[in-house]
Design a protein around this motif. Sequence first.
Motif, short mmCIF file in Angstrom:
data_model
loop_
_atom_site.label_atom_id
_atom_site.label_comp_id
_atom_site.label_asym_id
_atom_site.label_seq_id
_atom_site.Cartn_x
_atom_site.Cartn_y
_atom_site.Cartn_z
N ILE A 174 0.87 -1.20 -0.03
CA ILE A 174 0.02 -0.06 0.19
C ILE A 174 0.96 1.26 0.14
O ILE A 174 1.65 1.47 0.95
N PHE A 175 0.58 2.18 -1.09
CA PHE A 175 1.37 3.49 -1.09
C PHE A 175 0.45 4.46 -1.90
O PHE A 175 0.26 4.13 -2.77
N ASN A 176 0.36 5.51 -1.16
CA ASN A 176 -0.56 6.60 -1.70
C ASN A 176 -0.15 7.63 -0.87
O ASN A 176 0.60 7.88 0.33
N LEU A 203 -6.13 4.38 -3.97
CA LEU A 203 -7.12 5.48 -3.56
C LEU A 203 -8.00 5.24 -2.15
O LEU A 203 -8.87 6.02 -2.12
N ALA A 204 -7.25 4.57 -1.30
CA ALA A 204 -7.81 4.54 0.07
C ALA A 204 -8.91 4.24 0.21
O ALA A 204 -9.90 4.75 1.10
N LEU A 208 -9.44 8.77 -1.48
CA LEU A 208 -8.54 9.48 -2.66
C LEU A 208 -9.07 9.56 -3.90
O LEU A 208 -8.57 10.15 -4.82
N ALA A 209 -10.40 9.13 -4.07
CA ALA A 209 -11.11 9.31 -5.32
C ALA A 209 -12.08 10.42 -5.06
O ALA A 209 -12.81 10.89 -5.91
N PHE A 239 -9.71 2.09 3.81
CA PHE A 239 -9.19 3.46 3.84
C PHE A 239 -7.78 3.93 4.10
O PHE A 239 -7.44 4.80 4.55
N ALA A 240 -7.12 2.78 3.78
CA ALA A 240 -5.63 2.87 4.11
C ALA A 240 -5.20 2.98 5.58
O ALA A 240 -3.99 3.39 6.03
#
Length: 327
Positions: A174-176, A203-204, A208-209, A239-240
């Motif tokens: 996971i990376f954002n 996009l969590a 993040l969309a 949601f990350a």
Amino acid sequence: MDTRLLGTTGHEVTEIGMGTWNVGSDWGDVSPAEGRAAIRAALDAGVTFLDTADVYGGGQSEELIADVVAEHEAFPIIATKAGRGLERHTADGYTRESLERFIDGSRDRLGVDALDLLQLHCPPTDVYYRPEVFEALESLVEAGKIDAYGASVARVEEGLKAIEYPGLETVQIIFNPFRQRPAELFLEEAARRNVGVIVRVPLASGLLADALDSESTFPENDHRNYNREGDAFDVGETFAGVPFERGLEAVDALRPAVPDDWTMAQFTLRWILDHDAVSTVIPGSTNPDHVRQNVDASSLSPLNPTQRQLVDDVYEDYIRDEVHHRW
């Protein structure tokens, strides 16, 4: 769409791939027809990397991919995962016999002799300290059942340990903009070792969309409902790992950085792709229009310094204390 090498697999894959968790399970009710339409839209848009797992809908995701690929006459790289189907998800369960059983099931559902890429599916941390697991994967390559193997990890530390095994060719992580810790060390080490990096949950889970607000509700069978506290699996997958209301505040703060003719999702995907160590990003969607918009992020210009600084400021002000030390 631009392509990047996937580690040392020899495959060039599109910068934007497709994750298919949500066409299988855990995202509310998604019909097979909706799933097929989303996969078809990705292939029509030129996507050449699809990610799935044997437990997504009890194999439904793999079966839908096989159906669409056959009718589309496309030849994408298909990555799947194994391990979460264990009755008891413990390190002791990761034996050659169990992995071979899972692999054979995926081969049958996907209709292939050998899997393009088999990934351990977020196994217990102890698995990464058991060389015999990776020796088993090597033996399954030699047996012609998998072409390559990697690991989908929950934590940066697991990724750093995984890439110590010379036969491991990819890490999914996971990376954002809300999960930035991989950029501190992991991405650099993966690039140094020529390990492919597959970015999931970009996009969590919709944050993040910019698709959610304080009035958003989710069905009972959507992990954004039942896993907010990590009751079913690692909370970092939902949601990350960011508390929902805090995430909405962070999105509000991030919005001024997004150009008027970009979506927030495109902005996020472009931020990820601006890290050269990333091989491909795998957003998931059941909306064909959103699939096509995600693909378009590959052709957008890199973010400018002002935009990158705002992303960092939002992370420091809203997110870091919630997630950085955990994953």
